[in-house]
Design a protein around this motif. Structure first.
Motif, PDB file in Angstrom:
ATOM      1  N   ALA A 128       0.868  -1.182   0.000  1.00 52.01           N
ATOM      2  CA  ALA A 128       0.000   0.000   0.000  1.00 52.01           C
ATOM      3  C   ALA A 128       0.897   1.221   0.000  1.00 52.01           C
ATOM      4  CB  ALA A 128      -0.908  -0.012   1.228  1.00 52.01           C
ATOM      5  N   ARG A 129       0.763   2.045  -1.029  1.00 49.85           N
ATOM      6  CA  ARG A 129       1.612   3.226  -1.170  1.00 49.85           C
ATOM      7  C   ARG A 129       0.797   4.492  -0.940  1.00 49.85           C
ATOM      8  NH1 ARG A 129       3.510  -0.508  -4.978  1.00 49.85           N
ATOM      9  NH2 ARG A 129       5.719  -0.979  -4.727  1.00 49.85           N
ATOM     10  N   ARG A 130       1.477   5.476  -0.372  1.00 47.92           N
ATOM     11  CA  ARG A 130       0.832   6.755  -0.087  1.00 47.92           C
ATOM     12  C   ARG A 130       0.506   7.484  -1.395  1.00 47.92           C
ATOM     13  NH1 ARG A 130       1.994  10.428   4.426  1.00 47.92           N
ATOM     14  NH2 ARG A 130       3.952   9.303   4.736  1.00 47.92           N
ATOM     15  N   SER A 131      -0.704   7.965  -1.518  1.00 52.66           N
ATOM     16  CA  SER A 131      -1.108   8.789  -2.644  1.00 52.66           C
ATOM     17  C   SER A 131      -1.755  10.051  -2.105  1.00 52.66           C
ATOM     18  CB  SER A 131      -2.097   8.034  -3.541  1.00 52.66           C
ATOM     19  OG  SER A 131      -3.359   7.919  -2.900  1.00 52.66           O
ATOM     20  N   TYR A 132      -2.170  10.925  -2.989  1.00 54.00           N
ATOM     21  CA  TYR A 132      -2.829  12.163  -2.563  1.00 54.00           C
ATOM     22  C   TYR A 132      -4.116  11.861  -1.797  1.00 54.00           C
ATOM     23  CZ  TYR A 132      -5.202  16.683  -2.844  1.00 54.00           C
ATOM     24  OH  TYR A 132      -5.861  17.833  -2.546  1.00 54.00           O
ATOM     25  N   TYR A 133      -4.773  10.753  -2.132  1.00 53.16           N
ATOM     26  CA  TYR A 133      -6.066  10.419  -1.537  1.00 53.16           C
ATOM     27  C   TYR A 133      -5.944   9.521  -0.314  1.00 53.16           C
ATOM     28  CZ  TYR A 133      -7.120  11.916  -6.253  1.00 53.16           C
ATOM     29  OH  TYR A 133      -7.163  12.622  -7.424  1.00 53.16           O
ATOM     30  N   GLY A 134      -4.761   8.993  -0.027  1.00 50.61           N
ATOM     31  CA  GLY A 134      -4.579   8.042   1.064  1.00 50.61           C
ATOM     32  C   GLY A 134      -3.703   6.889   0.593  1.00 50.61           C
ATOM     33  N   TRP A 135      -3.637   5.820   1.405  1.00 53.67           N
ATOM     34  CA  TRP A 135      -2.812   4.662   1.041  1.00 53.67           C
ATOM     35  C   TRP A 135      -3.642   3.696   0.203  1.00 53.67           C
ATOM     36  CZ3 TRP A 135      -1.818   7.561   5.234  1.00 53.67           C
ATOM     37  CH2 TRP A 135      -0.477   7.850   5.518  1.00 53.67           C
ATOM     38  N   THR A 136      -3.040   3.198  -0.880  1.00 56.06           N
ATOM     39  CA  THR A 136      -3.791   2.354  -1.797  1.00 56.06           C
ATOM     40  C   THR A 136      -2.952   1.168  -2.251  1.00 56.06           C
ATOM     41  OG1 THR A 136      -4.934   2.269  -3.928  1.00 56.06           O
ATOM     42  CG2 THR A 136      -3.111   3.830  -3.746  1.00 56.06           C
ATOM     43  N   LEU A 137      -3.633   0.021  -2.434  1.00 56.05           N
ATOM     44  CA  LEU A 137      -3.005  -1.165  -3.031  1.00 56.05           C
ATOM     45  C   LEU A 137      -3.138  -1.160  -4.546  1.00 56.05           C
ATOM     46  CD1 LEU A 137      -4.096  -4.098  -0.651  1.00 56.05           C
ATOM     47  CD2 LEU A 137      -1.784  -3.225  -0.987  1.00 56.05           C
ATOM     48  N   GLN A 138      -3.914  -0.216  -5.085  1.00 56.23           N
ATOM     49  CA  GLN A 138      -4.132  -0.164  -6.521  1.00 56.23           C
ATOM     50  C   GLN A 138      -2.912   0.425  -7.222  1.00 56.23           C
ATOM     51  OE1 GLN A 138      -6.862  -1.538  -7.833  1.00 56.23           O
ATOM     52  NE2 GLN A 138      -7.521  -2.012  -5.746  1.00 56.23           N
ATOM     53  N   PRO A 139      -2.671   0.015  -8.479  1.00 53.40           N
ATOM     54  CA  PRO A 139      -1.589   0.661  -9.242  1.00 53.40           C
ATOM     55  C   PRO A 139      -1.851   2.159  -9.330  1.00 53.40           C
ATOM     56  CG  PRO A 139      -2.419  -1.281 -10.393  1.00 53.40           C
ATOM     57  CD  PRO A 139      -3.368  -1.029  -9.253  1.00 53.40           C
ATOM     58  N   GLN A 140      -0.823   2.944  -9.061  1.00 53.77           N
ATOM     59  CA  GLN A 140      -1.001   4.373  -8.993  1.00 53.77           C
ATOM     60  C   GLN A 140      -0.694   5.035 -10.331  1.00 53.77           C
ATOM     61  OE1 GLN A 140       0.191   6.508  -5.373  1.00 53.77           O
ATOM     62  NE2 GLN A 140       1.034   4.588  -4.677  1.00 53.77           N
ATOM     63  N   LEU A 141      -1.507   6.059 -10.629  1.00 48.41           N
ATOM     64  CA  LEU A 141      -1.282   6.827 -11.845  1.00 48.41           C
ATOM     65  C   LEU A 141      -0.219   7.889 -11.643  1.00 48.41           C
ATOM     66  CD1 LEU A 141      -5.002   7.295 -12.954  1.00 48.41           C
ATOM     67  CD2 LEU A 141      -3.349   5.613 -13.770  1.00 48.41           C
ATOM     68  N   VAL A 142       0.088   8.204 -10.394  1.00 46.99           N
ATOM     69  CA  VAL A 142       1.092   9.226 -10.124  1.00 46.99           C
ATOM     70  C   VAL A 142       1.760   8.938  -8.783  1.00 46.99           C
ATOM     71  CG1 VAL A 142      -0.570  10.729  -8.997  1.00 46.99           C
ATOM     72  CG2 VAL A 142       1.497  11.722  -9.941  1.00 46.99           C
ATOM     73  N   GLY A 143       3.036   9.262  -8.708  1.00 52.16           N
ATOM     74  CA  GLY A 143       3.783   9.265  -7.457  1.00 52.16           C
ATOM     75  C   GLY A 143       4.188   7.894  -6.932  1.00 52.16           C
ATOM     76  N   PRO A 144       4.802   7.885  -5.749  1.00 54.22           N
ATOM     77  CA  PRO A 144       5.038   9.074  -4.929  1.00 54.22           C
ATOM     78  C   PRO A 144       6.091  10.005  -5.530  1.00 54.22           C
ATOM     79  CG  PRO A 144       6.074   7.155  -3.930  1.00 54.22           C
ATOM     80  CD  PRO A 144       5.276   6.654  -5.095  1.00 54.22           C
ATOM     81  N   ILE A 145       5.898  11.308  -5.312  1.00 54.17           N
ATOM     82  CA  ILE A 145       6.790  12.348  -5.818  1.00 54.17           C
ATOM     83  C   ILE A 145       7.318  13.136  -4.631  1.00 54.17           C
ATOM     84  CG2 ILE A 145       6.976  14.401  -7.284  1.00 54.17           C
ATOM     85  CD1 ILE A 145       4.624  13.232  -8.914  1.00 54.17           C
TER      86      ILE A 145
END
Length: 260
Positions: free
Chosen positions: A136-153
């Motif tokens: 689970a990676r940090r995104s702008y919306y919270g932590w997600t297990l889904q493939p991310q379209l951006v980041g982490p930056i």
């Protein structure tokens, strides 16, 4: 010998002092065994996704039992050495099995939290797919297990020219970013608490380190806390992504400088 075994089985069934649980355990001992190497994790989902710090979360796993036999097991979701959630005495049948883990309280704190699934078969506890981790990676919306379209930056550095600067003077900024996600085309914005200070439009942000030079802008220093934040605004996101930073980039009123 066969008659003796048949007599023993009938005695167990007919004995009034034997409970159904004891009967199950007796017949379980005659079942062919399932080895942990027969199991595969097809999918692991987290609910809600994305999740926020300190939120209650639950997991749902799809586990493939490649053995022709079923097995009664206990399953554990672990992050490092900590058990996040577990479920006991469930049966995994040949083929695909959906397993719903109970809800648990979990505190996200780092940029990445990686989970594994362990199985306990007859007191033999081993990871399923030992090399397979679900992060689970940090995104702008919270932590997600889904493939991310951006980041982490990450913002590695912000420089201001001239530095020190005077109120109302024309400034230009240079920003060093580190993109640990996929390359994207995006807009990059520098903002303070109240407004967008400057931006560059439709630039390519590659993976890894990259440096960006912003156009001149006239800026009025009017407070004692002029701290600058970098946002990445790409077209598939309803909100700009706030780039992470290990330190604040704040202009101090000593001639208004970003220098440490």
């Amino acid at each position: 010998m066969k008659k003796y075994i048949l007599f023993l089985i009938l005695s167990i069934f007919l004995s009034p002092g034997i409970t159904s649980s004891q009967k199950d355990k007796f017949f379980e001992s005659f079942r062919p065994k399932v080895d942990p190497s027969d199991l595969r994790i097809i999918q692991l989902e987290m609910k809600p996704d994305p999740a926020h710090e300190g939120q209650f979360i639950s997991f749902q796993a799809i586990i493939s039992n490649q053995s022709p036999y079923s097995a009664k097991v206990s399953l554990y979701i672990k992050e490092r050495d900590r058990v996040i959630s577990s479920i006991n005495d469930i049966r995994l049948y040949p083929g695909y099995n959906q397993v719903n883990f109970p809800e648990s309280h979990y505190r996200f704190s780092r940029d990445e939290h990686c989970f594994i699934v362990e199985v306990d078969i007859e007191r033999t506890r081993r990871p399923i797919d030992a090399v397979k981790r679900f992060c689970a990676r940090r995104s702008y919306y919270g932590w997600t297990l889904q493939p991310q379209l951006v980041g982490p930056i990450f913002v590695e550095d912000i420089e201001m020219f001239p530095d020190p600067a005077l109120p109302g003077q024309e400034l230009r900024f240079k920003v060093l970013l580190r993109n640990e996600g996929p390359p994207i085309r995006t807009n990059i914005l520098i903002s303070d608490k109240d407004q967008i200070v400057t931006k560059i439009m439709d630039v390519f942000l590659p993976s890894g380190y990259s440096e960006f030079h912003f156009p001149n802008t006239r800026y009025f220093f009017q407070r004692n806390d002029h701290c600058f934040i970098v946002f990445v605004d790409f077209d598939r996101s309803p909100y700009p992504y706030k780039a992470n930073s290990k330190r604040e980039f704040c202009a101090r009123p000593l001639g208004w400088t970003l220098r440490p």
